[in-house]
Design an enzyme around this catalytic site. Structure first.
Site, mmCIF file in Angstrom:
data_model
loop_
_atom_site.group_PDB
_atom_site.id
_atom_site.type_symbol
_atom_site.label_atom_id
_atom_site.label_comp_id
_atom_site.label_asym_id
_atom_site.label_seq_id
_atom_site.Cartn_x
_atom_site.Cartn_y
_atom_site.Cartn_z
ATOM 1 N N LYS A 176 -10.231 -6.211 -25.063
ATOM 2 C CA LYS A 176 -9.934 -7.617 -24.726
ATOM 3 C C LYS A 176 -10.511 -7.841 -23.329
ATOM 4 O O LYS A 176 -9.908 -7.467 -22.327
ATOM 5 C CB LYS A 176 -8.409 -7.815 -24.756
ATOM 6 C CG LYS A 176 -7.852 -8.879 -23.840
ATOM 7 C CD LYS A 176 -8.123 -10.283 -24.311
ATOM 8 C CE LYS A 176 -7.571 -11.293 -23.305
ATOM 9 N NZ LYS A 176 -8.597 -11.711 -22.335
ATOM 10 N N GLU A 251 -4.247 -0.053 -13.772
ATOM 11 C CA GLU A 251 -5.119 -0.038 -12.584
ATOM 12 C C GLU A 251 -5.036 -1.435 -11.989
ATOM 13 O O GLU A 251 -5.603 -2.373 -12.547
ATOM 14 C CB GLU A 251 -6.571 0.274 -12.972
ATOM 15 C CG GLU A 251 -6.787 1.633 -13.590
ATOM 16 C CD GLU A 251 -6.710 2.745 -12.571
ATOM 17 O OE1 GLU A 251 -6.699 2.457 -11.360
ATOM 18 O OE2 GLU A 251 -6.640 3.907 -12.988
ATOM 19 N N CYS A 285 -11.135 -4.508 -6.471
ATOM 20 C CA CYS A 285 -9.767 -3.993 -6.296
ATOM 21 C C CYS A 285 -9.663 -3.131 -5.049
ATOM 22 O O CYS A 285 -8.619 -3.054 -4.431
ATOM 23 C CB CYS A 285 -9.352 -3.203 -7.528
ATOM 24 S SG CYS A 285 -10.520 -1.920 -7.942
ATOM 25 N N GLU A 384 -2.949 -9.536 -1.605
ATOM 26 C CA GLU A 384 -4.322 -9.428 -2.097
ATOM 27 C C GLU A 384 -4.864 -10.838 -2.312
ATOM 28 O O GLU A 384 -4.298 -11.611 -3.091
ATOM 29 C CB GLU A 384 -4.364 -8.657 -3.416
ATOM 30 C CG GLU A 384 -5.784 -8.474 -3.915
ATOM 31 C CD GLU A 384 -5.875 -7.832 -5.293
ATOM 32 O OE1 GLU A 384 -5.209 -8.309 -6.223
ATOM 33 O OE2 GLU A 384 -6.629 -6.858 -5.426
HETATM 34 P P1 NAD Z 1 -5.674 -10.574 -14.673
HETATM 35 O O1 NAD Z 1 -4.495 -9.698 -14.578
HETATM 36 O O2 NAD Z 1 -5.492 -12.043 -14.588
HETATM 37 O O3 NAD Z 1 -6.452 -10.342 -16.063
HETATM 38 C C1 NAD Z 1 -6.889 -9.053 -16.467
HETATM 39 C C2 NAD Z 1 -7.025 -9.040 -17.976
HETATM 40 O O4 NAD Z 1 -5.737 -9.158 -18.563
HETATM 41 C C3 NAD Z 1 -7.854 -10.189 -18.548
HETATM 42 O O5 NAD Z 1 -8.618 -9.714 -19.643
HETATM 43 C C4 NAD Z 1 -6.791 -11.156 -19.016
HETATM 44 O O6 NAD Z 1 -7.226 -12.051 -20.021
HETATM 45 C C5 NAD Z 1 -5.768 -10.181 -19.558
HETATM 46 N N1 NAD Z 1 -4.427 -10.749 -19.717
HETATM 47 C C6 NAD Z 1 -3.891 -11.819 -19.093
HETATM 48 N N2 NAD Z 1 -2.618 -12.028 -19.541
HETATM 49 C C7 NAD Z 1 -2.370 -11.057 -20.449
HETATM 50 C C8 NAD Z 1 -1.242 -10.729 -21.247
HETATM 51 N N3 NAD Z 1 -0.127 -11.448 -21.216
HETATM 52 N N4 NAD Z 1 -1.331 -9.655 -22.056
HETATM 53 C C9 NAD Z 1 -2.439 -8.909 -22.094
HETATM 54 N N5 NAD Z 1 -3.556 -9.177 -21.378
HETATM 55 C C10 NAD Z 1 -3.514 -10.244 -20.551
HETATM 56 O O7 NAD Z 1 -6.713 -10.049 -13.588
HETATM 57 P P2 NAD Z 1 -8.123 -10.672 -13.180
HETATM 58 O O8 NAD Z 1 -7.877 -11.922 -12.416
HETATM 59 O O9 NAD Z 1 -9.021 -10.721 -14.375
HETATM 60 O O10 NAD Z 1 -8.675 -9.516 -12.218
HETATM 61 C C11 NAD Z 1 -8.311 -9.438 -10.888
HETATM 62 C C12 NAD Z 1 -7.243 -8.378 -10.678
HETATM 63 O O11 NAD Z 1 -7.676 -7.125 -11.221
HETATM 64 C C13 NAD Z 1 -7.006 -8.131 -9.206
HETATM 65 O O12 NAD Z 1 -5.631 -7.987 -8.949
HETATM 66 C C14 NAD Z 1 -7.753 -6.818 -8.973
HETATM 67 O O13 NAD Z 1 -7.325 -6.105 -7.851
HETATM 68 C C15 NAD Z 1 -7.497 -6.096 -10.245
HETATM 69 N N6 NAD Z 1 -8.476 -5.005 -10.434
HETATM 70 C C16 NAD Z 1 -8.052 -3.698 -10.357
HETATM 71 C C17 NAD Z 1 -8.966 -2.651 -10.489
HETATM 72 C C18 NAD Z 1 -8.546 -1.192 -10.422
HETATM 73 O O14 NAD Z 1 -9.265 -0.343 -10.941
HETATM 74 N N7 NAD Z 1 -7.435 -0.848 -9.802
HETATM 75 C C19 NAD Z 1 -10.308 -2.949 -10.705
HETATM 76 C C20 NAD Z 1 -10.701 -4.281 -10.777
HETATM 77 C C21 NAD Z 1 -9.766 -5.304 -10.651
#
Ligand code: NAD
Length: 492
Positions: A176, A251, A285, A384
């Site tokens: 997804k 993550e 991240c 963040e």
């Molecule tokens: P997000 O949490 O909004 O979305 C991440 C994914 O989860 C997307 O595919 C989204 O559609 C999906 N999602 C949303 N609601 C969901 C639900 N209820 N159930 C299942 N899936 C759902 O994050 P984002 O805005 O896409 O990315 C930014 C965040 O990701 C930041 O906090 C960043 O720090 C983090 N990040 C972490 C790492 C790491 O390796 N630690 C790497 C990259 C990004």
């Protein structure tokens, strides 16, 4: 006519079953450039069922571990052969610079190769039995259907660290992607079949978190959820996993500190700080978004940092000369404004940036921004932001640096700049983070575990051990003695 990218369910490229589409914007222009399917609950169910079938019967379930490894190596070669298409798709869909996506896509094959090599080294154990005549041994079996949930900021790399170990261990996967970064994943998906990975083993369902992510993470046939994204989504996913008791790896985000000691090579440190926060427009991240500089060099170092920051070339993400691109979504612009705007009232000061650039006039661009945050309680120093915003302040000595760096709920990464080897070791031990970089920043490798603590999540991706997260242990007992058990009610 807007381009439409169908999704991959059970080996077929399909629209959503009710033919609804979601617009995908190009952050470099702010315009719609393509559409992705808005998958329905039924589509998600079909994808999970296809993955479940592919695991239980058919060519994938019968494939040897070595053959799986070879398929992963072929996939790595196909990614290399299509690198320019994949990099351009990621740049157009997420706004990440072409020089960054090219670098990242060039490195993705290394992950498929690494786990391809590991596929036939996933072994159980023969155990030293404490019962005469009884043999005990373990198998490492695939865990089941894996839900791989990926954010938009580095979609192909963050998929590779999940998909490669999951396939190496023999699982089937439903991906997804983020609705803001699906197209590079859909482009990548075209290579899966060419690599000889059978139908149904890899599925891609697109759409929003609700319903697509919710239905997927609650599905009874999902056994593992590998998630990268924000903490609020992570909480929902952990709650969803109470429905299927899937194991979950998280993550999440960070507010990673960079610490510059007076004895550091300051030229290297300057580059490391600039790349650490302004690379990927701060949408990483591991963005080094808090900077602590030792008091005696603070004024000079910050003056140099401001000077270099003001020279950063903002421009189209597709232009190879651009050094910083736009933010990926319109919502991110609002987040930038909120944090930068509230800083003066909270006791901080804007040292450079803080607004929109004159050029480029189109797209979701903001200026690379440095905030001085000596006071406590400034939100831009604590939360963040996921944008090009660096909060800077001083420290007196090593103990003060550790205390300030560790004063956060996050614990993903930390950077230390020093030329004293004993200090480097002491800092690695003292910093509360999953990754500590010394005299470098943002380095990653398939061989090196990656992950955080507390609000940064608790999973570890990459490295050899990560493959075991995608297995379950089966214990086998064989009684090889001829003796008949005399007492059937006594535990053997
Ligand atoms: P997000 O949490 O909004 O979305 C991440 C994914 O989860 C997307 O595919 C989204 O559609 C999906 N999602 C949303 N609601 C969901 C639900 N209820 N159930 C299942 N899936 C759902 O994050 P984002 O805005 O896409 O990315 C930014 C965040 O990701 C930041 O906090 C960043 O720090 C983090 N990040 C972490 C790492 C790491 O390796 N630690 C790497 C990259 C990004």
């Amino acid at each position: 006519m807007t381009l439409q990218f169908p999704m991959l369910v059970d080996g077929a490229w399909v629209p959503s079953s009710d033919d609804r589409w979601i617009n995908s914007h190009e952050p470099g222009t702010g315009e719609v450039w393509a559409q992705i399917p808005a998958a329905t609950e039924g589509d998600v169910d079909r994808a999970v069922m296809a993955a479940h079938r592919a695991m239980r019967s058919g060519p994938w379930s019968e494939m040897t571990a070595s053959a799986r490894g070879e398929a992963l190596v072929r996939l790595s070669e196909l990614v290399s052969g299509h690198a320019s298409v994949l990099a351009e798709a990621e740049t157009r869909d997420t706004g990440k610079l072409i020089r960054e996506t090219t670098g990242s896509v060039d490195y993705v094959p290394a992950f498929y190769r690494y786990y391809g090599g590991l596929a036939d080294k996933i072994q159980g154990h023969t155990l030293p039995s404490d019962k005469p005549g009884m043999e005990i041994f373990t198998y490492r079996e695939p865990v089941g259907v894996v839900a791989a949930i990926v954010p938009w900021n580095s979609p192909q790399m963050l998929l590779a660290v999940k998909l490669a170990p999951a396939l190496a261990a023999g699982n089937a996967v439903v991906i997804k992607p983020s609705e803001h970064g699906s197209i590079p994943i859909l482009e990548f998906g075209k290579l899966v079949e060419q690599a000889g990975i059978p139908r149904g083993v890899v599925n891609i369902v697109t759409g929003r978190g609700d319903p697509v992510g919710n239905v997927l993470t609650r599905h009874r046939l999902v056994s593992r959820i590998a998630f990268t994204g924000g903490p609020d989504t992570a909480r929902t996913i952990v709650r969803n996993s109470a429905e299927n008791f899937a194991s979950v790896s998280l993550e999440l985000g960070g507010k990673s500190p960079q610490i510059v000691f007076a004895d550091a090579n300051l030229d290297s440190a300057l580059n490391g700080i600039v790349g650490g926060i302004f690379g990927a427009s701060g949408q990483s991240c591991v963005a080094g978004s808090r900077l602590y500089v030792q008091r005696e060099i603070y004024d000079d170092f910050i003056a140099r940092l401001i000077d270099r920051t003001e020279q950063i070339r903002l421009g189209s993400p597709l232009d190879p000369d651009s050094e910083m691109g736009p933010l990926a979504t319109r919502e991110q612009l609002g987040r930038f404004d909120l944090y930068v705007g509230s800083t003066p009232a909270e006791g901080g000061r804007v040292l450079t940036g803080g607004g929109r650039p004159v050029e480029p006039a189109m797209g979701w661009f903001v200026e690379p921004t440095i905030l001085e945050t000596h006071a406590k309680g400034i939100r831009a120093q604590e939360d963040e932001i996921f944008g090009p915003v660096l909060a800077v302040t001083t420290f007196n000595d090593q103990a003060d640096a550790v205390e300030k760096a560790n004063a956060t709920q996050y614990g993903l990464a930390a950077g230390v700049w020093t030329s004293a080897v004993e200090r480097a070791h002491q800092m690695i031990r003292a910093l509360s983070a999953g990754i500590v970089w010394v005299n470098t920043y943002r380095a990653t490798s398939p061989v090196a575990p990656f992950g955080g603590l507390r609000d940064s999540g608790g999973g570890r991706e990459s490295g050899a051990d990560a493959v075991y997260d995608y297995t379950s242990v089966k214990t086998a007992w064989i009684n090889s003695s001829d003796e008949v058990v005399a007492d059937p009610f006594k535990v053997q």
